[in-house]
Design an enzyme around this catalytic site. Structure first.
Site, PDB file in Angstrom:
ATOM      1  N   SER A  24      64.247   9.684  28.138  1.00  0.00           N
ATOM      2  CA  SER A  24      63.493   9.064  29.247  1.00  0.00           C
ATOM      3  C   SER A  24      64.240   7.813  29.693  1.00  0.00           C
ATOM      4  CB  SER A  24      62.086   8.652  28.791  1.00  0.00           C
ATOM      5  OG  SER A  24      61.328   9.765  28.416  1.00  0.00           O
TER       6      SER A  24
ATOM      7  N   GLU B 141      64.184   2.121  30.014  1.00  0.00           N
ATOM      8  CA  GLU B 141      63.982   2.155  28.556  1.00  0.00           C
ATOM      9  C   GLU B 141      65.269   1.842  27.781  1.00  0.00           C
ATOM     10  OE1 GLU B 141      61.556   5.314  26.443  1.00  0.00           O
ATOM     11  OE2 GLU B 141      63.487   5.689  25.510  1.00  0.00           O
TER      12      GLU B 141
ATOM     13  N   ARG C  16      56.880   1.586  22.670  1.00  0.00           N
ATOM     14  CA  ARG C  16      58.320   1.345  22.900  1.00  0.00           C
ATOM     15  C   ARG C  16      58.685  -0.132  22.718  1.00  0.00           C
ATOM     16  NH1 ARG C  16      57.748   6.138  22.701  1.00  0.00           N
ATOM     17  NH2 ARG C  16      58.697   7.714  24.045  1.00  0.00           N
TER      18      ARG C  16
END
Ligand code: FAD
Ligand code: EPU
Length: 337
Positions: A237, A333, A160
């Site tokens: 998420s 995130e 990520r």
């Protein structure tokens, strides 16, 4: 082309949060970017808005990337090279590659958003990341006032994360990716190591899956677990899976033997944030109009009418619960604008 003024951004983010942009310009051709000025005003580069928390009004210009196009640009003995415009829908692009007999991206089916945003956080799912397939990308650099090409080794991809996030360009609109070229190896190998995908294939009695079989399995698993943003607004998420050192992981595991954990190549251990949040009592729980999804506790959902402050309140409450119970910090995130 002139920007529109005072534009409501709720339709442009999958959490359906309200907020107005001072100016909004749809970019359908890279040439439009060359007309922008270096530091004239604040800007934000918008794709599908599926990894975004709009915290209120944005006093700047939103450049909405809608550059179309996808084509085979090269082929050698080992691989196909496919280029796509930044504005192409990611899932449609993946299905298009499969239909043309160019496999590789099937595990990344049904991830929302655009091709141009995929490298920003190095999107990943079911054992693959987009960085595994990226050949190079072209972007407009607002500071240099020039198009730049960045190849895979310079993208600094990790979980990520990428060069683009490390430079802060995802927040300050330092660059706008206009196209991405993928390298899809001809020596294709099925990647069904992820238990959910293996189980979905087994349930269909498929032992030698084709790329499309894997895509279909991924799609069914995702549809069963994740809320459809058009019905229940969300950004996927909401936290990263935390990566901790081996000693911390061992101590947590001793206290909580059920905690799902995944050893990383560097010796550290990734923990399942969804499990931590569920155990902290947040699965299916709401605080005001914002809660954690009842089928997947890692997904924060807008139950209707929420704004950025509501999201921040639930986020802080979930982080505090997990910290209190497990002494683990959760990092969000999505990008906060
Ligand atoms: P946006 O949300 O519009 O933007 C995200 C960031 O990228 C911002 O910083 C923006 O400035 C920047 N950006 C966008 N386009 C460009 C461009 N052309 N040039 C430069 N910067 C740009 N992510 C995963 O990794 N794996 C998953 O499995 C996954 N599942 C999801 C499931 C759901 C239901 C949802 C809603 C989201 C999920 N996500 C997942 C998150 C999201 O889909 C990805 O992060 C996606 O890449 C975001 O694309 P976007 O076009 O919507 O980007
Ligand atoms: N779990 C629970 N309770 C929950 C949710 C999960 O106990 O409420 C457990 C599961 O049982 C499983 C583990 O946690 O043992 C992992 O869950 P899952 O397989 O659903 O994946 P995840 O770790 O929650 C990550 C990515 C997803 C990606 C999937 C599949 C992150 C932050 N999330 O989710 O990406 O699609 O794996 O690879 O890495 C996203 O980034 O937006 C996203 C959706």
């Amino acid at each position: 082309m002139r920007p529109e003024l005072n534009v409501e951004l709720r339709p442009y983010n999958t959490l359906a949060l309200p907020g107005r942009a001072t100016a909004y310009l749809k970019i359908t051709d890279p040439a439009q970017l060359t007309a922008t000025e270096r530091r004239r005003e604040k800007r934000f580069i918008l794709g599908g808005g599926s990894n975004l928390v709009l915290t209120g009004d944005f006093a700047g210009t939103v450049l909405h990337m809608a550059i179309p196009g996808k084509r085979l640009v090269g082929e050698d003995a080992e691989a196909w090279y496919i280029e796509a415009g930044a504005g192409e829908n990611w899932h449609d692009f993946v299905q298009w590659t499969l239909q043309h007999g160019w496999p590789g991206l099937e595990n990344l089916s049904l991830i929302p958003g655009t091709v141009g945003a995929a490298p920003i956080q190095n999107i990943g799912a079911y054992g693959l990341e987009v960085g595994d397939f990226l050949h190079q990308l072209t972007a407009w650099d607002f500071e240099k006032q020039a198009f730049i090409t960045v190849d895979r080794k310079n993208c600094q991809f990790s979980y990520r994360n990428s060069l683009f996030k490390q430079q802060g360009w995802h927040l300050n609109g330092g660059i706008a990716i206009v196209s991405v070229t993928f390298r899809l190896p001809k020596a294709w190998q099925a990647n069904c190591r992820y238990a959910d995908i293996a189980n979905a294939l087994a349930a269909r009695q498929i032992t030698a899956p084709s790329p499309q079989d894997i895509a279909d399995a991924v799609i069914s698993v995702r549809q069963a677990k994740l809320p459809d943003p058009s019905i229940t607004p969300n950004a996927g998420s909401f936290f990263h899976n935390p990566v901790v050192d081996r000693k911390t992981a061992a101590a947590l595991h001793a206290a909580h033997p059920q905690l799902p954990s995944y050893p990383q190549a560097d010796g550290r251990v990734k923990l399942a944030a969804g499990w931590l949040i569920e155990q902290a009592g947040w699965k299916g729980k709401n605080l005001g109009p914002v809660g954690m999804y009842e089928k997947q506790a890692l997904v924060l959902v807008n139950q209707g009418g929420a704004n950025g402050d509501d999201v921040k309140r639930t986020m802080a409450a979930v982080q505090a619960s997990v910290r209190e119970k497990f002494a683990v910090d959760l990092t969000p995130e999505p990008i906060f604008l």
